[in-house]
Design an enzyme around this catalytic site. Structure first.
Site, short mmCIF file in Angstrom:
data_model
loop_
_atom_site.label_atom_id
_atom_site.label_comp_id
_atom_site.label_asym_id
_atom_site.label_seq_id
_atom_site.Cartn_x
_atom_site.Cartn_y
_atom_site.Cartn_z
N SER A 171 62.83 3.01 34.41
CA SER A 171 63.81 1.96 34.18
C SER A 171 64.60 1.74 35.47
CB SER A 171 64.75 2.40 33.06
OG SER A 171 66.00 1.74 33.17
N ASN A 206 58.87 5.36 30.35
CA ASN A 206 58.50 4.48 29.22
C ASN A 206 56.99 4.34 29.06
OD1 ASN A 206 61.22 3.92 28.68
ND2 ASN A 206 61.24 2.29 30.22
N LYS A 255 35.85 -22.25 26.83
CA LYS A 255 35.69 -21.34 27.97
C LYS A 255 36.94 -20.57 28.37
CE LYS A 255 31.75 -23.75 29.14
NZ LYS A 255 32.06 -24.76 28.06
N LYS A 304 64.69 7.59 32.24
CA LYS A 304 63.66 6.99 31.40
C LYS A 304 62.24 7.13 31.94
CE LYS A 304 64.45 3.96 28.49
NZ LYS A 304 64.17 3.76 27.15
N GLU A 323 52.51 -0.16 25.20
CA GLU A 323 53.22 -1.33 24.66
C GLU A 323 52.55 -2.63 25.07
OE1 GLU A 323 57.46 -1.14 25.62
OE2 GLU A 323 57.38 1.01 25.28
N THR A 338 51.92 8.99 5.30
CA THR A 338 51.76 7.69 4.63
C THR A 338 53.16 7.12 4.60
OG1 THR A 338 52.14 8.60 2.43
CG2 THR A 338 49.85 8.51 3.15
N HIS A 339 53.29 5.84 4.71
CA HIS A 339 54.60 5.17 4.80
C HIS A 339 55.43 5.73 5.95
CE1 HIS A 339 53.80 3.80 0.62
NE2 HIS A 339 53.32 5.03 0.48
N ASN A 343 24.27 -30.41 28.38
CA ASN A 343 24.65 -29.84 27.07
C ASN A 343 23.86 -28.58 26.75
OD1 ASN A 343 26.20 -32.09 27.01
ND2 ASN A 343 25.11 -33.13 25.35
N GLN A 369 34.23 -27.89 25.52
CA GLN A 369 34.55 -27.32 26.83
C GLN A 369 35.75 -26.37 26.72
OE1 GLN A 369 34.16 -29.70 30.51
NE2 GLN A 369 36.39 -29.59 30.61
N SER A 400 35.83 -29.06 34.85
CA SER A 400 35.89 -27.68 34.35
C SER A 400 35.55 -26.66 35.43
CB SER A 400 34.93 -27.52 33.17
OG SER A 400 33.63 -27.97 33.52
N TYR A 444 26.91 -32.40 20.54
CA TYR A 444 27.89 -31.99 21.55
C TYR A 444 29.09 -32.94 21.56
CZ TYR A 444 30.15 -30.89 25.94
OH TYR A 444 31.09 -30.54 26.87
N1 ARG Z 1 31.73 -28.71 31.27
C1 ARG Z 1 31.03 -29.09 30.09
C2 ARG Z 1 31.31 -28.10 28.97
O1 ARG Z 1 31.75 -27.05 29.28
C3 ARG Z 1 29.55 -29.15 30.38
C4 ARG Z 1 28.79 -30.04 29.48
C5 ARG Z 1 29.06 -31.47 29.82
N2 ARG Z 1 28.35 -32.38 28.99
C6 ARG Z 1 28.72 -33.61 28.81
N3 ARG Z 1 28.02 -34.34 27.99
N4 ARG Z 1 29.75 -34.12 29.40
O2 ARG Z 1 31.12 -28.35 27.83
#
Ligand code: ARG
Length: 459
Positions: free
Chosen positions: A277, A285, A325, A283, A290, A155-156, A110, A322, A23, A317
């Site tokens: 454009s 825009n 993120k 144009k 948008e 409205t509408h 964790n 993961q 990660s 966990y």
């Molecule tokens: N990269 C992991 C996450 O974002 C970190 C935690 C890892 N823990 C594990 N038991 N492998 O969740």
């Protein structure tokens, strides 16, 4: 970089597996929070005499060095480590030797990642609040300027009743005020420290979790270690709050796009916030509005994605988490970017007061007030509604406004009409007389603007 968990394994991890599992490419984003958490952790470990003062100081100095080297670009976070936690711990040990290996005492990745993400999101909530406040301040300034700028309300998407630009903008003011307060609520609920939850069942070390929480500005420690490592509710709440911010930005953008058309010409977006454009030379825009409207999908997608990811996870966990993120980071970047761009665009917009005024006088927007006039003369509302309906048909055929009729023409529909009808249904009266709080009448608007002025001072 050496794995944190290599001891149990006799064979090398398959490369595809390693990359799939890693990660670092995205969690490197919270290196600062990871280091902040580690400094608090070792400070606490020394306070409960698990580390000596010398060990604590050596580790903290090492961590601070890593932080400043990453910030200055001297140390590059390379993608060979599994995650940011391994990278920082590994670099620390490379730099200060085996005392670095004591950093992770009484901690699991964790609870470490749960902490890092909370610290990161807490920081981003603050950043988001500042951006929402800037937008609120911009809308507030425009409201003050446009208390008397008349325009039709719809409205509408059909002309309905006249109101003012301040009143229309005031609707968005309320939406973004709620967004701001939602961000405050999330902060209140999430601000408990998961560190010390260990992998799932706490630790046998005599950790002082209250101290860690205090050092990191949390209200206190989380009260269940399994929940501490597996709670992602606050993230879902944040994604939901961002979805609403984006929805409000998108609705506002949509109106600006409509107002900016040739047909409406209520506003002109400045050249600095428009694009052209490649083929049609004439144009200009409204691409930014948008794009903001278009980017909502990403944030809704992130919310939906995390809801689905979490729905079947057993305690505690699981690696699925993961996945929280990348989508959260994208949603944060998108929402912050859109808030900034939208505020800039709004500041640059020119409102075409004459067009708005003219538009408000057309489309029979004073029909309700004409009916109310008859009610004032003693006619039941339902009958008045019918009379004005008939007058409207008459005016449509004659291609004129209600107030263009002669008194004698009015009288053909009801003898209750008198000379004072013209004053009663003038655009100015229609707006001015709406003076209950929340309505567009300038007196009511001034009260709301005062309330908002106070509100902006307090947040
Ligand atoms: N990269 C992991 C996450 O974002 C970190 C935690 C890892 N823990 C594990 N038991 N492998 O969740």
């Amino acid at each position: 970089m050496e794995k944190l968990w290599g001891g149990r394994f006799t064979e090398e991890t398959d490369t595809l597996v390693y990359n799939f599992n890693a990660s670092i490419s995205f969690d490197k984003r919270f290196y600062e929070q990871d280091i902040r958490g580690s400094i608090a952790h070792v400070t606490m470990l020394a306070a409960v005499e698990i580390l000596t003062i010398e060990e604590r100081d050596e580790i903290i100095e090492g961590l601070k060095g890593i932080l400043s080297d990453i910030n200055s670009g001297k140390l590059v976070i390379d993608d060979t480590a599994e995650d940011i936690h391994s990278f920082i711990e590994g670099t620390l040990t490379e730099r200060i030797g085996s005392v670095g290996k004591k950093l992770h005492t009484g901690r699991s990745r964790n609870d470490q990642v749960a902490l890092d993400m909370k610290l990161y999101i807490r920081d981003e909530i603050k950043n988001m609040q500042a951006l929402v406040k800037e937008l609120l301040t911009t809308i507030h300034a425009l409201m003050k300027e446009h208390i008397q700028t008349y325009m039709p309300g719809f409205t509408h998407l059909q002309k309905a009743q006249p109101l003012t630009l301040a009143h229309h903008l005031g609707a968005y003011m309320e939406m973004f005020k709620r967004d701001y307060s939602r961000l405050c609520d999330i902060h209140e609920r999430m601000n408990y420290c998961p560190l010390g939850s260990g992998a799932l069942a706490g630790t046998t070390y005599p950790l002082d979790r209250e101290l860690t929480a205090k050092l990191l500005d949390f209200y206190g420690p989380t009260l269940n270690s399994m929940d501490g490592v597996s709670d992602r509710d606050y993230l879902i709440e944040f994604l939901s709050a961002m979805s609403l911010i984006m929805m409000h930005l998108s609705r506002f953008s949509e109106e600006i796009i409509i107002w900016n058309t040739n047909e409406y010409q209520f506003v002109e977006i400045s050249d600095t916030y428009s694009t052209g454009s490649s083929i049609m030379p004439q144009k200009k825009n409204p691409d930014i509005a948008e794009l903001i409207r278009g980017k909502v999908g990403r944030v809704y997608g992130a919310l939906n994605s995390l809801l689905v990811t979490m729905k079947g996870l057993p305690l505690a966990y699981n690696k699925d988490m993961q996945e929280d993120k990348e989508l959260s980071f994208d949603a944060v970047d998108t929402t912050k970017g859109c808030l900034k761009l939208f505020t800039g665009m709004l500041k640059s917009i020119k409102f075409n007061k004459d067009r708005m005024y003219k538009s408000a006088t057309g489309g029979y927007t004073n029909a309700t007030d004409a009916a109310d006039y008859l009610v004032g003369k003693g006619m039941p509302f339902r009958d008045a509604h019918r009379v004005i309906g008939e007058i409207t048909v008459y005016c449509i055929e004659k291609k004129c406004a209600i107030d263009d009729l002669e008194l004698s023409e009015f009288k053909k529909f009801s003898d209750m009409f008198e000379e004072d009808i013209y004053e009663a249904i003038s655009l100015d009266t229609c707006v001015r007389k709406r003076l209950t709080i929340g309505a567009p009448g300038p007196e009511a608007m001034k009260k709301v603007i005062e309330i908002n002025e106070d509100y902006l001072k307090k947040i």
